[in-house]
Scaffold this active site. Structure first.
Site, PDB file in Angstrom:
ATOM      1  CB  THR A 132      41.110   4.180  -5.015  1.00 52.89           C
ATOM      2  OG1 THR A 132      42.057   3.763  -4.042  1.00 52.89           O
ATOM      3  CG2 THR A 132      41.474   5.604  -5.412  1.00 52.89           C
ATOM      4  CG  ASP A 133      41.514   2.293   0.136  1.00 49.64           C
ATOM      5  OD1 ASP A 133      42.211   2.418  -0.890  1.00 49.64           O
ATOM      6  OD2 ASP A 133      41.747   1.426   1.010  1.00 49.64           O
ATOM      7  CD  GLU A 134      45.957   3.666  -3.482  1.00 50.69           C
ATOM      8  OE1 GLU A 134      46.840   4.458  -3.809  1.00 50.69           O
ATOM      9  OE2 GLU A 134      45.938   2.471  -3.829  1.00 50.69           O
ATOM     10  CE1 TYR A 157      44.539   5.253  -9.359  1.00 51.24           C
ATOM     11  CE2 TYR A 157      45.111   4.729  -7.077  1.00 51.24           C
ATOM     12  CZ  TYR A 157      44.273   4.568  -8.171  1.00 51.24           C
ATOM     13  OH  TYR A 157      43.176   3.760  -8.088  1.00 51.24           O
ATOM     14  CE  LYS A 161      39.854   6.339  -9.388  1.00 53.88           C
ATOM     15  NZ  LYS A 161      39.126   5.814 -10.560  1.00 53.88           N
TER      16      LYS A 161
HETATM   17  P1  NAD Z   1      43.595  -1.494 -14.620  1.00 49.94           P
HETATM   18  O1  NAD Z   1      44.793  -0.611 -14.741  1.00 49.94           O
HETATM   19  O2  NAD Z   1      43.772  -2.969 -14.546  1.00 49.94           O
HETATM   20  O3  NAD Z   1      42.603  -1.231 -15.860  1.00 49.94           O
HETATM   21  C1  NAD Z   1      42.302   0.064 -16.310  1.00 49.94           C
HETATM   22  C2  NAD Z   1      41.602  -0.046 -17.644  1.00 49.94           C
HETATM   23  O4  NAD Z   1      41.293   1.281 -18.101  1.00 49.94           O
HETATM   24  C3  NAD Z   1      42.449  -0.714 -18.749  1.00 49.94           C
HETATM   25  O5  NAD Z   1      41.672  -1.644 -19.464  1.00 49.94           O
HETATM   26  C4  NAD Z   1      42.860   0.463 -19.635  1.00 49.94           C
HETATM   27  O6  NAD Z   1      43.047   0.085 -21.006  1.00 49.94           O
HETATM   28  C5  NAD Z   1      41.663   1.402 -19.464  1.00 49.94           C
HETATM   29  N1  NAD Z   1      42.024   2.800 -19.746  1.00 49.94           N
HETATM   30  C6  NAD Z   1      43.081   3.494 -19.253  1.00 49.94           C
HETATM   31  N2  NAD Z   1      43.112   4.736 -19.786  1.00 49.94           N
HETATM   32  C7  NAD Z   1      42.011   4.833 -20.593  1.00 49.94           C
HETATM   33  C8  NAD Z   1      41.490   5.876 -21.407  1.00 49.94           C
HETATM   34  N3  NAD Z   1      42.103   7.070 -21.510  1.00 49.94           N
HETATM   35  N4  NAD Z   1      40.354   5.657 -22.095  1.00 49.94           N
HETATM   36  C9  NAD Z   1      39.723   4.441 -22.008  1.00 49.94           C
HETATM   37  N5  NAD Z   1      40.189   3.412 -21.283  1.00 49.94           N
HETATM   38  C10 NAD Z   1      41.328   3.612 -20.573  1.00 49.94           C
HETATM   39  O7  NAD Z   1      42.798  -0.935 -13.369  1.00 49.94           O
HETATM   40  P2  NAD Z   1      41.924  -1.712 -12.269  1.00 49.94           P
HETATM   41  O8  NAD Z   1      42.821  -2.171 -11.199  1.00 49.94           O
HETATM   42  O9  NAD Z   1      41.031  -2.675 -12.951  1.00 49.94           O
HETATM   43  O10 NAD Z   1      41.070  -0.491 -11.683  1.00 49.94           O
HETATM   44  C11 NAD Z   1      39.816  -0.143 -12.265  1.00 49.94           C
HETATM   45  C12 NAD Z   1      39.223   1.026 -11.501  1.00 49.94           C
HETATM   46  O11 NAD Z   1      39.053   0.678 -10.132  1.00 49.94           O
HETATM   47  C13 NAD Z   1      40.110   2.276 -11.515  1.00 49.94           C
HETATM   48  O12 NAD Z   1      39.267   3.400 -11.655  1.00 49.94           O
HETATM   49  C14 NAD Z   1      40.787   2.268 -10.156  1.00 49.94           C
HETATM   50  O13 NAD Z   1      41.081   3.574  -9.722  1.00 49.94           O
HETATM   51  C15 NAD Z   1      39.707   1.616  -9.305  1.00 49.94           C
HETATM   52  N6  NAD Z   1      40.211   0.866  -8.121  1.00 49.94           N
HETATM   53  C16 NAD Z   1      41.190  -0.089  -8.266  1.00 49.94           C
HETATM   54  C17 NAD Z   1      41.601  -0.800  -7.145  1.00 49.94           C
HETATM   55  C18 NAD Z   1      42.645  -1.893  -7.254  1.00 49.94           C
HETATM   56  O14 NAD Z   1      43.079  -2.425  -6.226  1.00 49.94           O
HETATM   57  N7  NAD Z   1      43.067  -2.300  -8.432  1.00 49.94           N
HETATM   58  C19 NAD Z   1      41.049  -0.527  -5.883  1.00 49.94           C
HETATM   59  C20 NAD Z   1      40.064   0.466  -5.783  1.00 49.94           C
HETATM   60  C21 NAD Z   1      39.642   1.148  -6.913  1.00 49.94           C
HETATM   61  P1  TYD Z   2      50.352  -1.907  -5.045  1.00 50.36           P
HETATM   62  O1  TYD Z   2      49.925  -3.288  -5.460  1.00 50.36           O
HETATM   63  O2  TYD Z   2      51.161  -1.088  -6.007  1.00 50.36           O
HETATM   64  O3  TYD Z   2      49.034  -1.145  -4.587  1.00 50.36           O
HETATM   65  P2  TYD Z   2      48.864   0.311  -3.863  1.00 50.36           P
HETATM   66  O4  TYD Z   2      50.152   1.039  -3.913  1.00 50.36           O
HETATM   67  O5  TYD Z   2      47.828   0.952  -4.718  1.00 50.36           O
HETATM   68  O6  TYD Z   2      48.418   0.003  -2.470  1.00 50.36           O
HETATM   69  O7  TYD Z   2      51.208  -2.023  -3.722  1.00 50.36           O
HETATM   70  C1  TYD Z   2      50.686  -2.640  -2.552  1.00 50.36           C
HETATM   71  C2  TYD Z   2      51.708  -2.443  -1.447  1.00 50.36           C
HETATM   72  O8  TYD Z   2      52.898  -3.188  -1.774  1.00 50.36           O
HETATM   73  C3  TYD Z   2      52.154  -1.004  -1.281  1.00 50.36           C
HETATM   74  O9  TYD Z   2      52.361  -0.748   0.111  1.00 50.36           O
HETATM   75  C4  TYD Z   2      53.482  -0.932  -2.012  1.00 50.36           C
HETATM   76  C5  TYD Z   2      54.043  -2.328  -1.835  1.00 50.36           C
HETATM   77  N1  TYD Z   2      54.890  -2.816  -2.950  1.00 50.36           N
HETATM   78  C6  TYD Z   2      56.165  -3.340  -2.686  1.00 50.36           C
HETATM   79  O10 TYD Z   2      56.620  -3.404  -1.524  1.00 50.36           O
HETATM   80  N2  TYD Z   2      56.912  -3.789  -3.745  1.00 50.36           N
HETATM   81  C7  TYD Z   2      56.469  -3.734  -5.029  1.00 50.36           C
HETATM   82  O11 TYD Z   2      57.220  -4.138  -5.956  1.00 50.36           O
HETATM   83  C8  TYD Z   2      55.152  -3.212  -5.284  1.00 50.36           C
HETATM   84  C9  TYD Z   2      54.601  -3.136  -6.681  1.00 50.36           C
HETATM   85  C10 TYD Z   2      54.386  -2.771  -4.210  1.00 50.36           C
END
Ligand code: NAD
Ligand code: TYD
Length: 351
Positions: A132-134, A157, A161
């Site tokens: 992630t960019d975070e 988080y 990461k």
């Molecule tokens: P998500 O929470 O929707 O899915 C995570 C998956 O991992 C789930 O299916 C869960 O069952 C599985 N999981 C969790 N713990 C586990 C374990 N101990 N063993 C096996 N499986 C396990 O997450 P997502 O949003 O699809 O993100 C996927 C990846 O992409 C993550 O690594 C996240 O850091 C990265 N990412 C997400 C975003 C975003 O905006 N969602 C952006 C950048 C990077």
């Molecule tokens: P989120 O979807 O949790 O992603 P991330 O924190 O990983 O960027 O949140 C996106 C943005 O929205 C973040 O600035 C937090 C804000 N947010 C709210 O204002 N209210 C909410 O209920 C949630 C879940 C997020």
């Protein structure tokens, strides 16, 4: 070409889009989806492809090192795309331990298993870590995260990461493991668990429930359609240079409050409500502790070197997303029943 690839976290939001893309596009690949099926993992996300001959599901907790080693022994993978993670910042604030276990220890187990399985030679092998960019922390009003930006994670988080990214790179430098890392901005699209901002807002508007906006809603996020991320992962798995990291982003920055207002207008139109109805649900609530102010990604390395680019039109992606949630009401109701109800009450008070 025939390959055997392990995709972790394939039952989650992004993972399910990656699995669908690989299973459909590469019939010669055997795709093994290893997922623990936490609250965020949902095999319903893959119902349309789960009987494909080149797809297998294995229920596996990556924190269990024997189970991970067993998977490598059983299938003889030549590639790994690692997405499994605890992924929600708010949950990492209330319960950080699980984040360190899955994101750090789980990644360690996968790295060790890959190293052991590939000890006779790394030719044709790749460990691709999706991050992630975070990890870069928080930006002020100007500037972008580049691949050279120093890591500065601020939430449990992002710290977990960042730890996993560092280990992946250490296994490359110390043990020669072929690795690629990508750091992506906020994804949106179908199948995202409704604890994240966009599906949470869609679901609450649908139920005429308050829309919790943290602080003043001035924080900025860069939003990328999930299928664009899956396309970037495909490109990087096949063409990324070992030992390199690549930033992935939508070039699409939105202040939270502006994005929420846009969603309100779209939802009023879709639900035939008078314009302005949904905006009245906006409710400013206590800010998230350590809330990063702004994320913005410079993805020019990936664009110039490997020719990937995001679909430019956010309005189209957002409409598609809203339509998906409205026409998949049963999916949404099922995922918000059970554990999510307790989480929601703990975070936002009783509905
Ligand atoms: P998500 O929470 O929707 O899915 C995570 C998956 O991992 C789930 O299916 C869960 O069952 C599985 N999981 C969790 N713990 C586990 C374990 N101990 N063993 C096996 N499986 C396990 O997450 P997502 O949003 O699809 O993100 C996927 C990846 O992409 C993550 O690594 C996240 O850091 C990265 N990412 C997400 C975003 C975003 O905006 N969602 C952006 C950048 C990077
Ligand atoms: P989120 O979807 O949790 O992603 P991330 O924190 O990983 O960027 O949140 C996106 C943005 O929205 C973040 O600035 C937090 C804000 N947010 C709210 O204002 N209210 C909410 O209920 C949630 C879940 C997020």
């Amino acid at each position: 070409m025939n390959r055997k690839i392990l995709i972790t976290g394939g039952a989650g939001f992004i993972g399910s889009h990656v699995i669908r893309r690989f299973v459909g596009k590469y019939p010669g690949y055997q795709v093994v989806n290893a997922d623990k099926l936490t609250y965020a993992g949902n095999l319903e996300n893959l119902a349309d492809i789960d009987s494909s001959p080149n797809y297998v599901f294995e229920k596996c907790d990556i924190v269990d090192k024997q189970a991970v080693a067993g998977l490598f022994a059983k299938y003889g993978f030549d590639g790994v795309i690692h997405l499994a993670a605890e992924s929600h910042v708010d949950r990492s604030i209330t319960a950080p331990d699980e984040f360190v276990l899955t994101n750090v220890v789980g990644t360690l187990n996968l790295l060790n298993a890959a190293r052991e399985a590939w000890k006779d030679g790394y030719e044709g092998k790749l460990f691709y870590h999706v991050s992630t960019d975070e990890v870069y922390g928080s930006l002020g009003a100007d500037g972008f995260f580049t691949e050279d930006t120093a890591y500065d994670p601020r939430s449990p988080y992002s710290a977990s990461k960042a730890g996993s990214d560092h280990m992946v790179m250490a296994w490359h430098h110390t043990f020669g493991l072929p690795v690629v890392i990508s750091n992506c901005s906020n994804n949106y699209g179908p199948n995202q668990f409704p604890e994240k901002l966009i599906p949470l807002v869609i679901n609450n508007i649908k139920h005429s429930a308050p829309l919790p906006v943290y602080g003043k809603g001035e924080n900025i996020r860069d939003w990328l359609y999930v299928e664009d991320h899956a396309a970037a992962i495909d490109t990087l798995f096949h063409h990324g240079k070992s030992g390199e990291t690549y930033n992935v982003g939508g070039n699409n920055e939105w202040k939270n409050i502006d994005l929420i207002r846009l969603l309100c207008r779209i939802m009023d139109r879709k639900l035939n409500r008078t314009e302005g109805t949904s905006e009245k649900l906006i409710s400013f609530v206590k800010d998230r502790p350590g809330h990063d102010m702004r994320y913005a990604i410079d993805s020019s390395k990936l664009q110039k070197e490997l020719g990937w680019s995001p679909i430019p039109d956010f309005a189209v992606g957002l409409e598609k997303t809203v339509d998906w949630y409205l026409s998949n009401a049963a999916w949404l109701e099922r995922v918000i029943s059970g554990e999510y109800g307790q989480y929601y009450d703990m975070m936002y008070g009783n509905r």
